[in-house]
Structures are given as structure tokens and as C-alpha cells.
Design an enzyme around this catalytic site. Structure first.
Site, PDB file in Angstrom:
ATOM      1  N   TYR A 164      -3.159  -9.298  16.664  1.00 41.75           N
ATOM      2  CA  TYR A 164      -3.040  -8.280  15.610  1.00 41.75           C
ATOM      3  C   TYR A 164      -4.114  -7.205  15.792  1.00 41.75           C
ATOM      4  O   TYR A 164      -3.817  -6.000  15.836  1.00 41.75           O
ATOM      5  CB  TYR A 164      -3.147  -8.952  14.242  1.00 41.75           C
ATOM      6  CG  TYR A 164      -3.097  -7.994  13.078  1.00 41.75           C
ATOM      7  CD1 TYR A 164      -2.036  -7.097  12.947  1.00 41.75           C
ATOM      8  CD2 TYR A 164      -4.091  -7.988  12.109  1.00 41.75           C
ATOM      9  CE1 TYR A 164      -1.977  -6.212  11.880  1.00 41.75           C
ATOM     10  CE2 TYR A 164      -4.037  -7.117  11.038  1.00 41.75           C
ATOM     11  CZ  TYR A 164      -2.985  -6.235  10.921  1.00 41.75           C
ATOM     12  OH  TYR A 164      -2.932  -5.366   9.867  1.00 41.75           O
ATOM     13  N   ILE A 195       0.844  -1.206   0.000  1.00 40.44           N
ATOM     14  CA  ILE A 195       0.000   0.000   0.000  1.00 40.44           C
ATOM     15  C   ILE A 195       0.878   1.255   0.000  1.00 40.44           C
ATOM     16  O   ILE A 195       0.617   2.206  -0.737  1.00 40.44           O
ATOM     17  CB  ILE A 195      -0.972   0.005   1.210  1.00 40.44           C
ATOM     18  CG1 ILE A 195      -1.861  -1.246   1.184  1.00 40.44           C
ATOM     19  CG2 ILE A 195      -1.839   1.272   1.209  1.00 40.44           C
ATOM     20  CD1 ILE A 195      -2.748  -1.427   2.413  1.00 40.44           C
ATOM     21  N   GLY A 217       8.210  -5.305   3.227  1.00 34.52           N
ATOM     22  CA  GLY A 217       8.227  -4.495   2.002  1.00 34.52           C
ATOM     23  C   GLY A 217       9.358  -4.961   1.098  1.00 34.52           C
ATOM     24  O   GLY A 217      10.103  -5.880   1.446  1.00 34.52           O
TER      25      GLY A 217
END
Ligand code: UDP
Length: 325
Positions: A149, A12, A36
Site C-alpha cells: 500500500y 473523505i 464507497g
């Protein structure tokens, strides 16, 4: 705007970086490449208004310097993916809570606007659909690591809103609903890139549980547009917004759609949750965002529907040549 994106080399974050550059803003990416990838920002490197550092957000002197230099922080750095969360709960909790703590602390010194990326996961097992921002959250037992989470992200939200209330730090909290698009990797368990990779490779498409559970998948370009619109709206400060797409599909339906769109011969198989994740694993049966709040404030409407998004993802996987995305 001079913008700092933590986690900007992620799926994103890298889409957001490209859109901010297109809109004329300066972009600095801070990313430790844990989930990433440098490939995600490779095309941005030649841009005069783009720069980056490979470092962790918990390296406070580095973070402080970059927060000082920007006007807005998009805080996207986080541990993501249910698979990763179930396998490494300590890492998840520490990354999500400590990382956000540090970002808010340094932003507060200079009152820099912080956009905190949260998740639809915080709604947990709630059945009050569609999920509205003010609704109650419903999480399961602390023995189930998946809920760590949601809980860590809920703490991030509490902390951000507390900084706004107590220290007048401008913050915006965004709950992203199953964001999908090109460059998302299946490595951390996300269903769409997994199904596309499996279908293109002719491997079995693995539907976890019964496949009757549903999700609403938001196209990353729509989500990024929503983020940029909310940042430009002063009335968004101190608020929480859902972002995504409210069109719902079952996971079996998704498997069938991917199989058809790739013209694949793959078999669709079901895998019990305890085999896919861990024993006692709890999934949420449905997840649909109520998008009214962002729609009323900034006219947010998802423009790209799932079949069109899947077509882009399939093209992306094909272009990679080998299906290892
Ligand atoms: N899922 C699946 N097969 C996979 C990966 C995921 O059936 O290979 C299911 C998963 O159990 C969940 C849904 O797809 O019901 C969405 O999973 P994902 O991890 O993408 O996101 P979540 O909504 O769980 O955060």
C-alpha cells in the site's frame, strides 16, 4: 470551480463534496462503489451543482470526458484499509497505480490541476518523528503485503511529481494521517469505527498487538478545509503536504476513551497481529505529522480534537440504529 472527485462516494470524498458545494463550487463524483457507498452522496443528489456517475476511473473514455469538463481533479479513488490491503494485495497495487496513471495522463492533456490523496503510510516504519514531508521513507520487506500500500502510494507521488516536472501538469500531493469522522466504515479494518461499533454493541474492543502503538487522528472536516485551502494557493503546486492532527494517542488509550465515552461495558482485549492480519505483520509504533508546511503556507490548524470527533462518530453510529456501519 468545476471539480471532479474520484472516489467521491467514499468517506473523505463525500465530506469534500459537501464542503465544495457549500463553498459554491460545482461537484462531479466518479466512484465505482468498491469501498464507497451511495448512501454517502444521497443527501447531495438534489443539489443543482452536484452530479455523479458510478463507474471506474480506469474506464478511460468516461474519465477523459469528466476530466475535460472540470477545472480541478481531486483524486481520492484508491484501495484503502490495512485489512483490505493484506487480503487483496493484487487489487491494491493495480487500483492505486493504474488508477493514478490514468487520471494524470488525461489531466495532462488539458493541464488540469490534480490533487493526489496520498497517505501517512508512506513514512512506513520511520522513527524520525514528527514526520516531515522531506524525510526519508522506511518500508519493510516486499513479503509483507502491508507495504504494498505504502509503495503503491509512493509510486503515485513519484508519478504526480514527475508529471509536474516533465509536463508542467499542476499537481498537489497530500499525505493524510488517519482521517476519522462520521460515515467512516469499520468494514475495511479502520480502528475508530471498529472500536465505536464494538463498544456500542457491548462486544469486546479488540486492540491489536500490545496497544502501545500510537496514531494521530485527524478530523475529516479539518482535513477537507486544508485540502480546499491548498487548492486555492498557487504556491502549493508541485509540493507535498501532511494533513491531519498532531495530537498522538496510543491504541489502548483510544480503546479506553471510546469505552468511557460510550459508557460501554465492553471488555478491552488484545489480539496478536498475526491473528488480526497475517503472520509476520509489521505495525508502525508511532505516527505523528509535522504540520508546519501547510500551516506556514495556508494557515492550516486542526480545530477539532479527538474527543469531539469521537462524540460525533458515536452519535452517527447511534443514529444508524443498528451498529453495522
Ligand atoms: N487496530 C486495532 N484494532 C482494530 C483495528 C485496528 O487495534 O480493530 C490498530 C491497528 O493494528 C493499528 C491502529 O489500530 O495499530 C490503526 O489501525 P488502522 O487500520 O485504523 O490504521 P493504520 O494507521 O494502521 O493505517
Amino acid at each position: 470551480m468545476r471539480t471532479l472527485i474520484t472516489g467521491g462516494a467514499g468517506f473523505i470524498g463525500s465530506h469534500l463534496a459537501a464542503s465544495l458545494l457549500d463553498a459554491g463550487h460545482d461537484v462531479f463524483v466518479l466512484d465505482n462503489l468498491s469501498t464507497g457507498s451511495i448512501d454517502n452522496i444521497e443527501p447531495l443528489k438534489p443539489h443543482a451543482r452536484f452530479d455523479y456517475a458510478i463507474d471506474t476511473i480506469t474506464n478511460e473514455p468516461v474519465l477523459a470526458e469528466h476530466v475535460d469538463r472540470c477545472d480541478v481533479v481531486f483524486h481520492l479513488a484508491a484501495a484503502v484499509g490495512v485489512q483490505l490491503i493484506v487480503e487483496a494485495p493484487v487489487h491494491t497495487i493495480e487500483t492505486n497505480v493504474t488508477g493514478t496513471e490514468v487520471v494524470l495522463k488525461h489531466a495532462a492533456k488539458k493541464r488540469k490541476l490534480v490533487v493526489v490523496a496520498s497517505t501517512s503510510e508512506v513514512y512506513g516504519k520511520s522513527t524520525a518523528l514528527p514526520f516531515h514531508e522531506d524525510a526519508d521513507l522506511m518500508l519493510g520487506s516486499t513479503h509483507q503485503h502491508r507495504w504494498a500500500y505504502a509503495c503503491s502510494k509512493a509510486i503515485d507521488e513519484f508519478l504526480a511529481l514527475a508529471y509536474w516536472k516533465e509536463r508542467k501538469l499542476p499537481v498537489i500531493v497530500l499525505r493524510l494521517f488517519n482521517t476519522v469522522g462520521p460515515r467512516q466504515t469499520g468494514r475495511y479494518g479502520m480502528v475508530v469505527p471498529n472500536f465505536v461499533r464494538q463498544a456500542l454493541a457491548g462486544d469486546a474492543i479488540t486492540v491489536f498487538g500490545t496497544g502501545t502503538q500510537s496514531r494521530s487522528f485527524g478530523y475529516v472536516g479539518d482535513v477537507v478545509r486544508g485540502m480546499m485551502a491548498l487548492v486555492a494557493e498557487p504556491r502549493a503546486i508541485g509540493e507535498v503536504f501532511n494533513l491531519g492532527n498532531n495530537h498522538e494517542i496510543t491504541i489502548r488509550g483510544l480503546a479506553e476513551l471510546v469505552k468511557t465515552m460510550t459508557a460501554s461495558n465492553s471488555e478491552i482485549v488484545t489480539v496478536p497481529y498475526e491473528e488480526a492480519y497475517e503472520s509476520g505483520f509489521e505495525d508502525m509504533p508511532r505516527r505523528v505529522p509535522d504540520l508546519t508546511k501547510a500551516q506556514k503556507l495556508v494557515g492550516y490548524e486542526p480545530r477539532v480534537q479527538l474527543p469531539e470527533t469521537l462524540a460525533m462518530i458515536i452519535d452517527h453510529h447511534r443514529a444508524l440504529g443498528k451498529q453495522d456501519a
